[in-house]
Structures are given as structure tokens and as C-alpha cells.
Design an enzyme around this catalytic site. Structure first.
Site, PDB file in Angstrom:
ATOM      1  CB  CYS A 111       6.547   9.586   0.061  1.00 30.70           C
ATOM      2  SG  CYS A 111       5.054   9.220   0.986  1.00 30.70           S
ATOM      3  CG  HIS A 245       7.854   6.168  -1.704  1.00 30.86           C
ATOM      4  ND1 HIS A 245       8.003   5.810  -0.383  1.00 30.86           N
ATOM      5  CD2 HIS A 245       6.553   6.553  -1.849  1.00 30.86           C
ATOM      6  CE1 HIS A 245       6.842   5.973   0.234  1.00 30.86           C
ATOM      7  NE2 HIS A 245       5.959   6.408  -0.629  1.00 30.86           N
ATOM      8  CG  ASN A 275       3.749   4.633   1.790  1.00 29.51           C
ATOM      9  OD1 ASN A 275       4.788   5.168   2.200  1.00 29.51           O
ATOM     10  ND2 ASN A 275       2.929   5.243   0.955  1.00 29.51           N
TER      11      ASN A 275
END
Ligand code: UT7
Length: 318
Positions: A111, A245, A275
């Protein structure tokens, strides 16, 4: 010489899967997912591939930057869910968009991948090696999640985002990035297993100790943001947007609180996409860019965190 984002693009799969749909597959509910994570929908691929979405996002970013693919010197793709072991997704993008003068490679930082990609390109620009690059985050996490594990399958989504960056007088003002392999076991996904006549193989999926990842994120994200602000001598009030993020709205709210910055300065879109790992920051940046939320001269903080463990932050002038 520094690194400036001059165009953005994104590509999300057409298929939308809501929390209610997920509740038909595993024992969960819209109430649980949305109250714990801020996620309501995610996009899941049918026929789209990671390389295809990356190429579409790249084409849109090039158009937005008014740049021809042949001007691109470097393509860096951040992904932890590539379609192929090789060739790299970046080489597939190079071919798809006709960036025939570019050198292309992937990086793996989960990520944090897009952020690490920007910083990598910045190092090349600072050394005077390249002048124009594409940084892309693309993920097909839906093929890595265990669709019977409610603690992970509700969190992730597929998608791609891209940025065209060029060497310029203003842009990236400072960054920090970190890795801690000793905590790698809290968020894992194994690659293909050994396959030979002597050894049994079993499929493996994303495994996560959610609470440990949560604790790590709420501590390290504000910490590294403060480090960048100190590095650049910038007041937190002078940052227009904090682009984090998009893993969980509670992580972002906690970061805002710890920093003492109003939550309104932390745009969020995980409600729509879940996500999307390396894609989340560039997809959000592209939405903000196209919605007119970004004005040249605005100061932004980008911050990513995830498997590795990896984390970091960068301050940029838009
Ligand atoms: O990109 C970086 C990657 N990951 C992250 O950033 C994730 C970070 N962690 C998190 O966001 C949170 O830890 C989660 C959202 C994953 C979990 O939230 P939590 O508040 O930490 O929940 P929990 O794991 O403590 O689970 C609480 C309860 C458990 O039941 P019991 O033991 O209390 O009866 C779980 O079994 O919630 C249950 N649970 C669910 N219930 C309904 C876990 N997943 C679900 C679900 N639906 N999907």
C-alpha cells in the site's frame, strides 16, 4: 531540480459490489463494515486485468498532462497483485501505451507502493538521469483475498491510478520512507507455492492481523507526516490536503486527531472503492484533480502505509 505531478488518471473496474452483496457470501453486514471501515462498495474485476487498468489510467494521465507517450523516459508500476510473474506490469504498460523510449519496471511496497514510486522517480530526476515519468499503482486484490474470510474480504477492492511527473523547479519538497521487515508477518500473502512431484501445494491468500496493522498505522502515519513537515519547515496549517492511503476511515480520523488537523483536510473515497492498496492514493488524487479540488501552488501531504511493513510521507506543491 525536483519532481512535479503534471497529470493524473484512473481506471476502476465496472462491477460494483456493495456491502449487502458481500453479506450474502459471508457472515457480515453493511452496518459492521461501514461503521468499522467507512467502506460501502468496492469494484471487483470481471475481465479487466491489472496491466489493462494501469494502461487505461496511464493514457488518461498522459492526456491530462498533455504529454505524448513517446516523451516518457521511465515507467514505475507499484503493485502487489501483478497478472504475471514476468514480464513486469510496467513493461506491459509500456507496450500498451506506446512509450517506446521508456525504461519500465515494477516495485513491490504494497500500500506504500505509489508513494515509494514517486520517491524513486524523484531520485532519478534529482540525479539528472530522467526528465519525465509515469508512476502507476494498480491492483487486482480480489484474486488474493479468501472470499470465505470475512475479516479480510470485506476490506479490499480493485483499481488503478496513474500520475505523469516531470523534473521541474517546484514539486516534491521532502519525503521520508520506512520499512520494518521484522513485523512483516502481520500482513502477508504468499506467492505461488513450490510445485513438484515431492511436495503438496495449497493455495494461500491475504492473511492479516487487523488490530496490529491498525495500531501500526495510527502511530506511524502521524509520526512520519510530522517528520516531513519538520524536514521542510512547513506548518501543518499550511497544508491544503492530507492525501492518505484509503484503508480505513477510522485510521484517517485518528491521524487527523493526533495531528490536530481538521478532518475536512483529509479527503476520503474508500466508501466507493474499499482499500485498493497501491492504487488508492493516485485514484484519490485523480478524483481531486478532476473535481477541481487542486490549485497549482497548493501544498499536499501524501502518506502511505501497509505490508512489509512499509510507510512514509511526502510533501508536494501541486
Ligand atoms: O492497507 C493496509 C491494510 N490493512 C488495514 O489497514 C487494516 C487495519 N485494521 C483494520 O482496519 C481493523 O482492524 C479491521 C477493520 C480489519 C477490523 O476491525 P476491528 O475493530 O479491529 O475488529 P476485530 O478484528 O477486533 O473484530 C471484532 C469482531 C470479532 O468478533 P468477536 O471476536 O468480537 O466476536 C470479529 O470476528 O468483529 C468480527 N468481525 C466481523 N463481523 C462482521 C470481523 N470481521 C467481520 C465482518 N463482519 N466482516
Amino acid at each position: 531540480m525536483t519532481t512535479r505531478i503534471i497529470g493524473t488518471g484512473s481506471c476502476l473496474p465496472a462491477q460494483v459490489i456493495s456491502n449487502d452483496q458481500l453479506a450474502q457470501w459471508v457472515d457480515t453486514s453493511d452496518e459492521w463494515i461501514s461503521s468499522r471501515t467507512g467502506i460501502r462498495n468496492r469494484r471487483i474485476v470481471k475481465d479487466e486485468t491489472g496491466a489493462w487498468m494501469a494502461s487505461q489510467a496511464a493514457k488518461k494521465a498522459l492526456e491530462n498532462a498533455n504529454t505524448d507517450a513517446e516523451e516518457i523516459d521511465l515507467i514505475v508500476v507499484a503493485t502487489c497483485s501483478n497478472d504475471m510473474q514476468f514480464p513486469s506490469t510496467a513493461c506491459q504498460v509500456q507496450e500498451a501505451i506506446g512509450a517506446r523510449h521508456a525504461v519500465a519496471f515494477d516495485i513491490s511496497a504494497a500500500c506504500s507502493g505509489f508513494l515509494f514510486g514517486i520517491n524513486t522517480v524523484h531520485a532519478y530526476f534529482s540525479a539528472g538521469i530522467y526528465k519525465k515519468a509515469l508512476v502507476i499503482g494498480t491492483e487486482v486484490l480480489s484474486k488474493l483475498v479468501d472470499w470465505t474470510d470475512r475479516s479480510t474480504c470485506v476490506l479490499f477492492g480493485d483499481g488503478a491510478g496513474a500520475a505523469v511527473v516531470e523534473a521541474a523547479e517546484t514539486g516534491l519538497e521532502g519525503f521520508v520512507q520506512y520499512s520494518d521487515g521484522s513485523k512483516g508477518n502481520v500482513l502477508t500473502c504468499s506467492s505461488r507455492k513450490i510445485q513438484n512431484p515431492l511436495q503438496e501445494t495449497t493455495e494461500d491468500y491475504i492473511r492479516m492481523n487487523g488490530q496490529e496493522v491498525f495500531k501500526f498505522a495510527v502511530k506511524k502515519v502521524p509520526e512520519c507526516i510530522l517528520q516531513v513537515l519538520e524536514q521542510t519547515g512547513t506548518k501543518k496549517e499550511d497544508i491544503r490536503w492530507y492525501v492518505l492511503h484509503q484503508a480505513n476511515s477510522r485510521i484517517i480520523q485518528s491521524a487527523a486527531k493526533r495531528l490536530g488537523v481538521p478532518e475536512e483536510k483529509f479527503p476520503m473515497n474508500m466508501e466507493k472503492y474499499g482499500n485498493t492498496s497501491a492504487a488508492s492514493i493516485p485514484v484519490l488524487l485523480d478524483e481531486m484533480n478532476r473535481n477541481g479540488m487542486l490549485t497549482r501552488g497548493d501544498r499536499l501531504i501524501l502518506s502511505g502505509f501497509g505490508a512489509g511493513l512499509t510507510w512514509g510521507a511526502a510533501q508536494i506543491v501541486w
